[in-house]
Design a protein around this motif. Structure first.
Motif, PDB file in Angstrom:
ATOM      1  N   ARG A 375       0.822  -1.205   0.000  1.00  0.00           N
ATOM      2  CA  ARG A 375       0.000   0.000   0.000  1.00  0.00           C
ATOM      3  C   ARG A 375       0.858   1.259   0.000  1.00  0.00           C
ATOM      4  NH1 ARG A 375      -4.739  -1.937   4.266  1.00  0.00           N
ATOM      5  NH2 ARG A 375      -5.973  -3.105   2.722  1.00  0.00           N
ATOM      6  N   ARG A 376       1.969   1.215   0.732  1.00  0.00           N
ATOM      7  CA  ARG A 376       2.869   2.370   0.708  1.00  0.00           C
ATOM      8  C   ARG A 376       3.414   2.576  -0.695  1.00  0.00           C
ATOM      9  NH1 ARG A 376       5.658   0.690   5.601  1.00  0.00           N
ATOM     10  NH2 ARG A 376       7.554   0.446   4.363  1.00  0.00           N
ATOM     11  N   LEU A 377       3.714   1.476  -1.349  1.00  0.00           N
ATOM     12  CA  LEU A 377       4.226   1.557  -2.716  1.00  0.00           C
ATOM     13  C   LEU A 377       3.194   2.153  -3.661  1.00  0.00           C
ATOM     14  CD1 LEU A 377       6.127   0.754  -5.091  1.00  0.00           C
ATOM     15  CD2 LEU A 377       5.043  -1.500  -5.039  1.00  0.00           C
ATOM     16  N   VAL A 378       1.974   1.633  -3.601  1.00  0.00           N
ATOM     17  CA  VAL A 378       0.921   2.068  -4.521  1.00  0.00           C
ATOM     18  C   VAL A 378       0.519   3.512  -4.268  1.00  0.00           C
ATOM     19  CG1 VAL A 378      -1.453   1.648  -5.246  1.00  0.00           C
ATOM     20  CG2 VAL A 378       0.088  -0.274  -4.884  1.00  0.00           C
ATOM     21  N   ARG A 396       2.500   4.283 -13.594  1.00  0.00           N
ATOM     22  CA  ARG A 396       1.409   3.421 -14.062  1.00  0.00           C
ATOM     23  C   ARG A 396       1.503   2.088 -13.345  1.00  0.00           C
ATOM     24  NH1 ARG A 396       2.887   4.202 -19.836  1.00  0.00           N
ATOM     25  NH2 ARG A 396       2.423   1.982 -20.066  1.00  0.00           N
ATOM     26  N   ILE A 397       0.798   2.006 -12.195  1.00  0.00           N
ATOM     27  CA  ILE A 397       0.841   0.808 -11.367  1.00  0.00           C
ATOM     28  C   ILE A 397      -0.547   0.187 -11.319  1.00  0.00           C
ATOM     29  CG2 ILE A 397       1.318  -0.110  -9.069  1.00  0.00           C
ATOM     30  CD1 ILE A 397       3.155   2.261  -8.590  1.00  0.00           C
ATOM     31  N   GLY A 398      -0.621  -1.085 -11.632  1.00  0.00           N
ATOM     32  CA  GLY A 398      -1.884  -1.811 -11.513  1.00  0.00           C
ATOM     33  C   GLY A 398      -1.880  -2.598 -10.217  1.00  0.00           C
ATOM     34  N   TYR A 399      -2.812  -2.302  -9.322  1.00  0.00           N
ATOM     35  CA  TYR A 399      -2.806  -2.885  -7.978  1.00  0.00           C
ATOM     36  C   TYR A 399      -4.042  -3.730  -7.759  1.00  0.00           C
ATOM     37  CZ  TYR A 399      -2.898  -2.998  -2.823  1.00  0.00           C
ATOM     38  OH  TYR A 399      -2.951  -3.383  -1.513  1.00  0.00           O
ATOM     39  N   LEU A 400      -3.827  -5.002  -7.437  1.00  0.00           N
ATOM     40  CA  LEU A 400      -4.916  -5.903  -7.075  1.00  0.00           C
ATOM     41  C   LEU A 400      -4.815  -6.167  -5.577  1.00  0.00           C
ATOM     42  CD1 LEU A 400      -7.217  -7.719  -8.278  1.00  0.00           C
ATOM     43  CD2 LEU A 400      -5.571  -9.591  -8.129  1.00  0.00           C
ATOM     44  N   PRO A 401      -5.661  -5.505  -4.754  1.00  0.00           N
ATOM     45  CA  PRO A 401      -5.548  -5.668  -3.305  1.00  0.00           C
ATOM     46  C   PRO A 401      -6.040  -7.029  -2.836  1.00  0.00           C
ATOM     47  CG  PRO A 401      -7.437  -4.291  -3.824  1.00  0.00           C
ATOM     48  CD  PRO A 401      -6.721  -4.551  -5.129  1.00  0.00           C
ATOM     49  N   GLN A 402      -5.574  -7.406  -1.672  1.00  0.00           N
ATOM     50  CA  GLN A 402      -5.917  -8.714  -1.112  1.00  0.00           C
ATOM     51  C   GLN A 402      -7.402  -8.832  -0.845  1.00  0.00           C
ATOM     52  OE1 GLN A 402      -5.120 -10.538   3.221  1.00  0.00           O
ATOM     53  NE2 GLN A 402      -3.252 -10.103   2.092  1.00  0.00           N
ATOM     54  N   ARG A 403      -8.024  -7.772  -0.323  1.00  0.00           N
ATOM     55  CA  ARG A 403      -9.416  -7.864   0.101  1.00  0.00           C
ATOM     56  C   ARG A 403     -10.392  -7.298  -0.929  1.00  0.00           C
ATOM     57  NH1 ARG A 403      -9.021  -6.615   6.640  1.00  0.00           N
ATOM     58  NH2 ARG A 403      -7.510  -8.270   7.071  1.00  0.00           N
ATOM     59  N   LEU A 473       2.737  -4.439 -12.272  1.00  0.00           N
ATOM     60  CA  LEU A 473       1.587  -5.112 -11.678  1.00  0.00           C
ATOM     61  C   LEU A 473       1.931  -5.473 -10.232  1.00  0.00           C
ATOM     62  CD1 LEU A 473       0.274  -7.676 -14.332  1.00  0.00           C
ATOM     63  CD2 LEU A 473      -0.801  -5.552 -13.584  1.00  0.00           C
ATOM     64  N   VAL A 474       1.070  -5.045  -9.302  1.00  0.00           N
ATOM     65  CA  VAL A 474       1.248  -5.376  -7.893  1.00  0.00           C
ATOM     66  C   VAL A 474       0.065  -6.249  -7.489  1.00  0.00           C
ATOM     67  CG1 VAL A 474       1.461  -4.467  -5.554  1.00  0.00           C
ATOM     68  CG2 VAL A 474       2.462  -3.211  -7.478  1.00  0.00           C
ATOM     69  N   LEU A 475       0.318  -7.519  -7.225  1.00  0.00           N
ATOM     70  CA  LEU A 475      -0.737  -8.495  -6.976  1.00  0.00           C
ATOM     71  C   LEU A 475      -0.614  -9.034  -5.556  1.00  0.00           C
ATOM     72  CD1 LEU A 475      -0.346 -10.516 -10.323  1.00  0.00           C
ATOM     73  CD2 LEU A 475      -1.772  -8.493  -9.905  1.00  0.00           C
ATOM     74  N   ASP A 476      -1.651  -8.812  -4.752  1.00  0.00           N
ATOM     75  CA  ASP A 476      -1.645  -9.265  -3.362  1.00  0.00           C
ATOM     76  C   ASP A 476      -2.555 -10.479  -3.225  1.00  0.00           C
ATOM     77  OD1 ASP A 476      -1.314  -9.466  -0.663  1.00  0.00           O
ATOM     78  OD2 ASP A 476      -1.995  -7.446  -0.166  1.00  0.00           O
ATOM     79  N   GLU A 477      -1.970 -11.639  -3.061  1.00  0.00           N
ATOM     80  CA  GLU A 477      -2.689 -12.913  -2.969  1.00  0.00           C
ATOM     81  C   GLU A 477      -3.641 -13.116  -4.156  1.00  0.00           C
ATOM     82  OE1 GLU A 477      -1.907 -15.198  -1.057  1.00  0.00           O
ATOM     83  OE2 GLU A 477      -0.898 -14.279   0.640  1.00  0.00           O
ATOM     84  N   PRO A 478      -3.118 -13.117  -5.384  1.00  0.00           N
ATOM     85  CA  PRO A 478      -3.993 -13.158  -6.561  1.00  0.00           C
ATOM     86  C   PRO A 478      -4.724 -14.464  -6.780  1.00  0.00           C
ATOM     87  CG  PRO A 478      -1.709 -13.369  -7.226  1.00  0.00           C
ATOM     88  CD  PRO A 478      -1.690 -13.056  -5.754  1.00  0.00           C
TER      89      PRO A 478
END
Length: 531
Positions: A375-378, A396-403, A473-478
Motif C-alpha cells: 500500500r505504501r508503494l501504490v 502506471r501501477i496496476g494494484y490488485l488488493p488482497q481484500r 503489476l502489484v498483486l496481493d494474494e492473486p
C-alpha cells in the motif's frame, strides 16, 4: 457420507437476484455428516449455496433443510475493525461480564452473561494459542490483526462454538504456510458436519467426501479431492468414448440409409423399365410396383428410425461431455524497456532494483506487513523513515488488493472496469470482459451481487484492462477465490507479461510456476533474499 440421514438437503432450489440474474437454477442434492469439500467453477454458486444453508438468504423457490443449527464463516469476513478479538473467538459477552464483575460491578445481567463460563479468559487464551496468536491479542481490536490472523481467530471461535453444521467459505485465503497447517489440523478434528468451499487442494485432501456443484446437480463422491478428480476424469473419458461411439453409429446409420435408398431407387427404375417395355403382364408389373413401394416405405421408415435413435444417443452422450469455458487473459504490452528501473525494494542494510520485465515475489508470515508495504508503494510513499521500503520509479501501477475493497458494490461491472479505461469504447470493453467470462447481461450486474470468484475476475479485469496498461503489476494474494483452471490462465498471462510484476502470495505452487527473477522475504523489520 450417509444417504439415510443427510445433514443438508437442497430440493429444487432456485435463486433469482432482484435484477433478474439467476444464481441457482433448480439445484438438488444432499450432503451428509463428516467433512465435505465443495468444489465448482467460479460463479457456479457455491458461496450462494452456503448462504442459503445458513439462512442468510432465502431461495426464490425450492427448499433447504438442515439437521441442526448452522454456523457460517463467509468468504469476505466483514468484521467491525473496532471490535475486540474476543468477538471473533465467540467469548466477547462472557469475557466482558467476568471482567466487569472482577472490577466490582455486580449487576445481575453480568452474571446472566457469564452463566457457568467463569474460566472464559483461560479458554480464550487457549483459543488464541490454537490460532497461533499471542496472549495479548485478546485485548487488541480486529483492525489490528492481519487478514490471515483474523481468519484464524474466527475459525477457532467457530470450532469452539461446536455448531451441528459448520460452513467454511475459502478459509485458507490469506494464510501463510504455518497458518494453513493449523487450519488443516483444526479441520481434521472438527466436530459435527463440516462443509468447506475451497480451491486449496491440500485442504480438500483432508476431506472425507467431495461434492461438486455443476449446473443443476450437487453430486457427491466419497473421498478427498484427488478421489473426486480421478472419478471425474474417468467419467469424462467414458463420456468422450461414448460420444465418439455414438458419432460412428450415427454415421453408419446415415450411410446405410443412403445405401438402402439408392438400392430401392435402382429397383424401382428396373421395375418401371420392365413395365414400360412390357416384359411382364401389366397386372403383375403393377402388383410388383405396389409391393415395392410398400417395402420401400417400410424400410425407409425403419432406416430413419435407426438414424433418429443414433442421433438421440449422440445428443445424450454429448450432454455428458463437459465443455467448460475458461478465462482467457491476454495482457497488453506496457512497452517497458528491458533495463528501465521500475521498482526499488530495500531496508537499512540492502537494496534490490527491479527493472523492466522482472518478476518478484514478496513472501513472509502473516502480520509482518507485506500488504502495508504494498500500500505504501501504490500510494507513492517515498519516505524512507520505515526500516523497509518499496519505491516505484513509474506511475502506471496496476494494484490488485488482497481484500478487493477497491470496488464500488453499487456500480455495475461495466462501470467498474470502464473507470480504469475511460478512453476504451464500451463495445471493446464488453469484448474484453467476455474473455474473463463476464458476458451479456452480467456486465450490468451490481458488483455487490457477485460471488467471490466473479468479484475477483472483475477486480482482475479492472487492473489488467486499464488503459494505458500498467508498467508494474502489484498483486496481493492473486490466487484467492480462483478455481484451478483460472489460476492456470493467470500463470500463463503473468509469465507472458512484458511489464514488471511484484506479487505477494502464500501459494508456493503458484509462485514456482511464475519463473521468478527474485524472491524476497519480509521478516523482523527487514528484507532478505531467499532461494
Amino acid at each position: 457420507m450417509s444417504a439415510v440421514s443427510p445433514s443438508l438437503v437442497f430440493d429444487h432450489v432456485r435463486l433469482v437476484w432482484p435484477d433478474g440474474t439467476v444464481a441457482l437454477d433448480d439445484v438438488s442434492g444432499a450432503l451428509g455428516r463428516g467433512r465435505t469439500g465443495l468444489v465448482g467453477r467460479n460463479g457456479a454458486g457455491k458461496s450462494t449455496l452456503l448462504r442459503l444453508a445458513a439462512r442468510r438468504i432465502a431461495p426464490t423457490s425450492g427448499t433447504v433443510s438442515a439437521s441442526g443449527d448452522v454456523a457460517l464463516l463467509p468468504q469476505r469476513l466483514a468484521a467491525d475493525p473496532r471490535r475486540p478479538v474476543s468477538a471473533l473467538l465467540g467469548v466477547e459477552r462472557a469475557l466482558t461480564a467476568v471482567r466487569a464483575i472482577e472490577s466490582g460491578d455486580v449487576a445481575p445481567h453480568h452474571f446472566d452473561a457469564v452463566g457457568e463460563d467463569w474460566d472464559v479468559e483461560a479458554r480464550a487464551q487457549t483459543l488464541l494459542a490454537e490460532a497461533g496468536l499471542a496472549s495479548d491479542a485478546l485485548d487488541r481490536t480486529i483492525g489490528e490483526l492481519s487478514g490471515g490472523e483474523t481468519m484464524l481467530a474466527a475459525l477457532v471461535g467457530l470450532r469452539a462454538g461446536a455448531a451441528d453444521i459448520t460452513l467454511l467459505d475459502e478459509p485458507t485465503n490469506d494464510l501463510d504456510r504455518d497458518a494453513r497447517a493449523r487450519v488443516y489440523e483444526l479441520v481434521r478434528s472438527w466436530p459435527g458436519t463440516l462443509v468447506v468451499v475451497s480451491h486449496d487442494v491440500a485442504l480438500l485432501e483432508v476431506m472425507d467426501a467431495t461434492a461438486e456443484l455443476y449446473g443443476r446437480t450437487l453430486s457427491v463422491v466419497g473421498g478427498p479431492y484427488s478421489a473426486w478428480r480421478e472419478h471425474r476424469d474417468a467419467e469424462q473419458e467414458a463420456a468422450v468414448r461414448a460420444e465418439r461411439d455414438a458419432e460412428r453409429s450415427l454415421r453408419r446409420e446415415r450411410r446405410q440409409r443412403i445405401e438402402s435408398s439408392d438400392k430401392l431407387a435402382a429397383r424401382s427404375r428396373v421395375a418401371h423399365k420392365a413395365q414400360v417395355e412390357k416384359r411382364v403382364p401389366k397386372i403383375i408389373a403393377g402388383g410388383r410396383a405396389n409391393a415395392a413401394q410398400v417395402s420401400a416405405g417400410r424400410l425407409s421408415a425403419e432406416m430413419r428410425g435407426k438414424e433418429d435413435a443414433a442421433r438421440a444417443a449422440l445428443s445424450e452422450a454429448s450432454a455428458r461431455v463437459r465443455d467448460d469455458d475458461v478465462v482467457r487473459i491476454d495482457l497488453p504490452d506496457p512497452q517497458n524497456a528491458a533495463g528501465r528501473r521500475i521498482l526499488t525494494l530495500g531496508d537499512d542494510e540492502r537494496e534490490w532494483i527491479v527493472t523492466g520485465r522482472e518478476r518478484v515475489a514478496l513472501v513472509g508470515r502473516n502480520g509482518v506487513g507485506k500488504t502495508t508495504l504494498l500500500r505504501r508503494l501504490v500510494l507513492g510513499d517515498t519516505e524512507h523513515s520505515a526500516s523497509v521500503r518499496a519505491t516505484a520509479s513509474v506511475n502506471r501501477i496496476g494494484y490488485l488488493p488482497q481484500r478487493l475493497d477497491g470496488l464500488d458494490d453499487t456500480a455495475s461491472v461495466l462501470d467498474a472496469v470502464a473507470a480504469a479505461a475511460p478512453s476504451v469504447p464500451v463495445a471493446q470493453l464488453r469484448d474484453r470482459l467476455a474473455r474473463f467470462l463476464v458476458r451479456g447481461h452480467a456486465v450490468t450486474r451490481p458488483v455487490g451481487t457477485l460471488s467471490g470468484g466473479e468479484r475477483f475476475r472483475v477486480a482482475l479485469a479492472r487492473v489488467l484492462l486499464a488503459d494505458p496498461p500498467p508498467q508494474l503489476l502489484v498483486l496481493d494474494e492473486p490466487t484467492n477465490n480462483l478455481d484451478l483452471d483460472t489460476v492456470e490462465q493467470l500463470v500463463t498471462a503473468v509469465r507472458a507479461y512484458r511489464g514488471a510484476v511484484l506479487v505477494v502470495s502464500h501459494d508456493d505452487a503458484f509462485l514456482e510456476r511464475l519463473d521468478l527473477d527474485l524472491r524476497v522475504e519480509l521478516a523482523d523489520g527487514g528484507l532478505r533474499k531467499v532461494p
